[in-house]
Design a protein around this motif. Structure first.
Motif, PDB file in Angstrom:
ATOM      1  N   GLU A 166     -20.267 -75.328  68.760  1.00 20.20           N
ATOM      2  CA  GLU A 166     -21.412 -74.793  69.483  1.00 20.20           C
ATOM      3  C   GLU A 166     -22.115 -75.838  70.334  1.00 20.20           C
ATOM      4  OE1 GLU A 166     -25.676 -72.491  68.712  1.00 20.20           O
ATOM      5  OE2 GLU A 166     -24.413 -73.037  67.009  1.00 20.20           O
ATOM      6  N   ALA A 229     -19.206 -60.572  64.805  1.00 18.53           N
ATOM      7  CA  ALA A 229     -19.682 -60.489  66.188  1.00 18.53           C
ATOM      8  C   ALA A 229     -21.036 -61.164  66.375  1.00 18.53           C
ATOM      9  CB  ALA A 229     -19.767 -59.026  66.629  1.00 18.53           C
ATOM     10  N   GLU A 230     -21.772 -61.386  65.273  1.00 23.31           N
ATOM     11  CA  GLU A 230     -23.097 -61.986  65.359  1.00 23.31           C
ATOM     12  C   GLU A 230     -23.113 -63.472  65.001  1.00 23.31           C
ATOM     13  OE1 GLU A 230     -25.617 -59.600  62.906  1.00 23.31           O
ATOM     14  OE2 GLU A 230     -25.207 -57.754  64.030  1.00 23.31           O
ATOM     15  N   THR A 231     -21.962 -64.024  64.673  1.00 20.18           N
ATOM     16  CA  THR A 231     -21.908 -65.449  64.343  1.00 20.18           C
ATOM     17  C   THR A 231     -22.064 -66.283  65.603  1.00 20.18           C
ATOM     18  OG1 THR A 231     -19.505 -65.580  64.621  1.00 20.18           O
ATOM     19  CG2 THR A 231     -20.327 -65.006  62.428  1.00 20.18           C
ATOM     20  N   ASN A 232     -22.554 -67.506  65.436  1.00 15.02           N
ATOM     21  CA  ASN A 232     -22.656 -68.413  66.572  1.00 15.02           C
ATOM     22  C   ASN A 232     -21.287 -68.738  67.151  1.00 15.02           C
ATOM     23  OD1 ASN A 232     -25.388 -68.461  66.303  1.00 15.02           O
ATOM     24  ND2 ASN A 232     -25.530 -70.517  65.450  1.00 15.02           N
ATOM     25  N   THR A 235     -21.080 -65.606  69.462  1.00 21.34           N
ATOM     26  CA  THR A 235     -22.171 -65.387  70.428  1.00 21.34           C
ATOM     27  C   THR A 235     -22.364 -66.573  71.369  1.00 21.34           C
ATOM     28  OG1 THR A 235     -23.823 -66.179  68.827  1.00 21.34           O
ATOM     29  CG2 THR A 235     -23.392 -63.793  68.893  1.00 21.34           C
ATOM     30  N   SER A 236     -22.246 -67.810  70.836  1.00 20.67           N
ATOM     31  CA  SER A 236     -22.435 -68.966  71.712  1.00 20.67           C
ATOM     32  C   SER A 236     -21.279 -69.075  72.701  1.00 20.67           C
ATOM     33  CB  SER A 236     -22.559 -70.257  70.903  1.00 20.67           C
ATOM     34  OG  SER A 236     -21.311 -70.706  70.435  1.00 20.67           O
ATOM     35  N   ASP A 238     -19.552 -66.479  73.956  1.00 25.63           N
ATOM     36  CA  ASP A 238     -19.773 -65.448  74.984  1.00 25.63           C
ATOM     37  C   ASP A 238     -20.890 -65.854  75.946  1.00 25.63           C
ATOM     38  OD1 ASP A 238     -17.794 -63.920  73.902  1.00 25.63           O
ATOM     39  OD2 ASP A 238     -19.140 -62.527  72.855  1.00 25.63           O
ATOM     40  N   SER A 239     -21.981 -66.391  75.408  1.00 20.45           N
ATOM     41  CA  SER A 239     -23.112 -66.732  76.273  1.00 20.45           C
ATOM     42  C   SER A 239     -22.758 -67.865  77.225  1.00 20.45           C
ATOM     43  CB  SER A 239     -24.333 -67.105  75.433  1.00 20.45           C
ATOM     44  OG  SER A 239     -24.109 -68.292  74.698  1.00 20.45           O
ATOM     45  N   SER A 252     -13.227 -63.089  75.004  1.00 19.54           N
ATOM     46  CA  SER A 252     -14.277 -62.736  74.048  1.00 19.54           C
ATOM     47  C   SER A 252     -13.700 -61.937  72.897  1.00 19.54           C
ATOM     48  CB  SER A 252     -15.378 -61.926  74.752  1.00 19.54           C
ATOM     49  OG  SER A 252     -16.071 -62.726  75.683  1.00 19.54           O
ATOM     50  N   LEU A 256     -13.558 -63.004  68.811  1.00 16.70           N
ATOM     51  CA  LEU A 256     -13.987 -62.105  67.733  1.00 16.70           C
ATOM     52  C   LEU A 256     -12.843 -61.825  66.767  1.00 16.70           C
ATOM     53  CD1 LEU A 256     -16.053 -60.287  66.393  1.00 16.70           C
ATOM     54  CD2 LEU A 256     -15.468 -58.500  68.048  1.00 16.70           C
TER      55      LEU A 256
END
Length: 616
Positions: A166, A229-232, A235-236, A238-239, A252, A256
């Motif tokens: 991350e 799907a909510e793990t860093n 999410t990091s 994807d962002s 992406s 996942l």
């Protein structure tokens, strides 16, 4: 250019390199590291040898390239790999150190001078001791702090890899994103390898204490409780793709798929393995309870202090320092009218006083972080009067990730990238703001940021006259000893507590804390104290039982010794130089000499100062 298939090519190249090294070492032939043209001077040969060793080191430890921001250009292929943890990887590590050390010993030290000799002595000491460490840890791979256990509340890739992915694996292109996916895939493999190591070691009687295993299980289950799907990890990724304008639905989806599949499956298997071992775990905190534990601790104490002190000698030093600091606390507290109970009992009461505690809410924690940044600004302005060379890299304050804060220490530091593009990071554990009352925060800041870790490590990394091996070097007693010495510089030289008497108590509290470490670390691992005995000693002298810290020392034997032993050496050398130089002594030059030389074993640090004094 990289693609995901480069992982296989890179792995094959590393296997071939390691195989050649192993064969070379086994045959007793000259190592394969090139040393340059025959007409090079001995200093030139040393420089070329350091360069070649460094490149080979990055092959063996590719995450180091990312940690230092060197995974670009010709080294970009390293960005798709992780440091693997199978027995074969341990053998590659050993082969690297054997070959590198043999190559260095082929250079005639007598023909070296100045910093060449310091650089030579430093790396030779390091690699010699590292190889000794493999002998002192025959049941498994040495960890960063030579802990014997593969997975605990503080050790294991489940702890370290997500933060690296991350915060240090940069993503600017699709190639970087592909490398990230390769690492996610490798991450599952590393977890599985560490799980096998847990099983293998358990079969040999090497099992972490029950409290360490229980917290590791708790933390792993906490990670697994988060939807993939909510793990860093997802999410990091994807962002960052979106931020760079390279969003890709297929990549992406692949991230996942890897997290929800191989990564989570490997974590679940690790939980199952730890739970299977737990019934055989004991509550014994010291490594004496495992096969070869006494030998392991004797090594760990020497390696982490870079001295020849025995555990018995260190224990006695600790007791003497505890007595000395208690007397100083009595004096400071008496001036504030604090006379009831022991110094520890008074500090315990201070810790519970609401006026010293930020609200334990997200808003309160944000306010605490802002407070720390303000402290950094204040001390920054005073640096030039006491330090000649100042760091160019900035330092930021961050929270310890929530997922791992349960077992993490109260604060720690992560260095900037070597090119300065990523700032240094001072992490503070905010699981509960009551654990970090305001009167303790200044000293933590001076230790972790400036003039402590950030100053020392940044100056070392920014010194391009040092070989890369030295720019990245970490010697526990030097690095932690400097940070503890820096606390004293802030207190007694820079006057940071002249208008903050409670902050001065915080400074003495932390000094006491580090003195107690000498007692409880040797107590658990050498004198066979229980975890509870160690906690009681801490409570009696600091006003806190420091459960998390005591459990840290249990799984990182000897690491906590470097702080106070290192500080004592810095103060000893300062007094020695003041006595030798008299009116010629300059505190800015003293600090500059030690910092610009970079991290070294304590015996080499003494050489640095003796040679400096001879030129003044």
């Amino acid at each position: 250019m990289l693609n995901r298939r480069s992982l296989l090519a890179g792995a094959s190249a590393l296997t071939a390199t390691a195989g050649a090294l192993s064969a070379c070492a086994a045959a007793g032939t000259k190592p394969s590291i090139a040393v340059g043209e025959p007409d090079l001077s001995e200093g030139g040969r040393l420089k070329k040898t350091f360069e070649d060793i460094f490149e080979l080191y990055l092959e063996v430890k590719p995450v180091s390239a990312t940690d230092t921001g060197l995974d670009t250009g010709e080294r970009a292929r390293l960005k798709s790999r992780l440091n693997m943890a199978a027995p074969a990887d341990r053998e590659k590590d050993k082969a690297f150190y054997r070959v590198a050390l043999n190559q260095l010993k082929d250079i005639d030290r007598k023909n070296l001078s100045g910093m060449d000799r310091i650089n030579y002595d430093t790396i030779v000491w390091d690699y010699t001791e590292t190889l000794k460490g493999y002998g002192a840890a025959p049941y498994g791979e040495p960890q960063d702090y030579w802990g014997p256990y593969s997975v605990t509340q503080l050790t294991g890739s489940y702890q370290t890899t997500p933060d690296m992915l991350e915060n240090r694996h940069t993503i600017a292109t699709k190639t970087d994103a592909e490398a990230y996916l390769s690492r996610l895939e490798a991450y599952a493999t590393v977890i599985a390898q560490e799980t096998e190591a847990v099983k293998t070691k358990a079969a040999k009687g090497v099992i972490a204490p029950d409290f360490a295993l229980k917290k590791a299980v708790t933390q792993l289950k906490g990670l697994l409780a988060v939807a993939p799907a909510e793990t860093n990890l997802v999410t990091s990724f994807d962002s960052r793709l979106k931020d760079k304008g390279i969003a890709d639905a297929k990549m992406s989806a692949q991230a996942l798929k890897l997290v929800s599949g191989p990564v989570y499956q490997a974590m679940q298997a690790q939980v199952a393995a730890l739970e299977a071992v737990l019934p055989r775990a004991t509550h014994d905190a010291g490594v004496w309870h495992i096969p070869g534990g006494d030998e392991h601790y004797a090594f760990a104490a020497g390696y982490n202090t870079s001295t020849t002190f025995t555990p018995e000698e260190i224990h006695k030093i600790g007791l003497e320092k505890v007595k000395e600091i208690n007397a100083e606390l009595e004096t400071v507290m008496a001036k504030l009218g604090m006379t009831k109970g022991t110094p520890a009992e008074r500090m315990k009461a201070m810790s519970k006083d609401p006026k010293f505690i930020f609200e334990n809410t997200d808003a309160g924690k944000d306010k605490l972080l802002a407070h720390l940044n303000a402290q950094i600004g204040v001390v920054q302005a005073k640096l030039p009067a006491y330090f000649k060379t100042l760091p160019k890299s900035a330092v930021t304050v961050r929270r310890v990730p929530k997922a791992t804060e349960l077992g993490a220490p109260g604060g720690y530091y992560w260095p900037p990238s070597l090119d300065g593009s990523r700032p240094g990071a001072y992490y503070i554990n905010l699981r509960d703001t009551a654990e970090v009352p305001t009167w303790t925060l200044p000293t933590l800041t001076y230790h972790e940021a400036i003039p402590g870790h950030h100053m020392q490590i940044s100056i070392q990394q920014e010194n391009k006259n040092l070989p890369m091996l030295r720019q990245m070097g970490i010697f526990n007693a030097y690095v932690e000893g400097w940070a503890l010495y820096a606390e004293e510089v802030a207190a007694k030289d820079m006057g940071m507590y002249d208008d903050d008497p409670y902050g001065r108590i915080g400074y003495l509290h932390d000094a006491m804390f580090r003195a107690c470490r000498l007692v409880v670390d040797t107590g658990m691992h050498y004198k066979r104290w229980t975890r509870e005995q160690a906690m009681a000693f801490m409570d009696a002298n600091t006003g806190e039982d420091n459960e998390t810290e005591i459990e840290r020392y249990a799984v990182w034997p000897g690491q906590a010794l470097g702080y106070m032993i290192g500080k004592i050496k810095w103060l000893e050398l300062r007094a020695k130089m003041q006595a030798k130089l008299g009116a010629k002594f300059d505190i800015r030059e003293f600090h500059d000499t030690g910092l610009v030389a970079g991290a070294v074993p304590l015996a080499v640090l003494e050489t640095v100062y003796n040679e400096w004094a001879a030129t003044v």
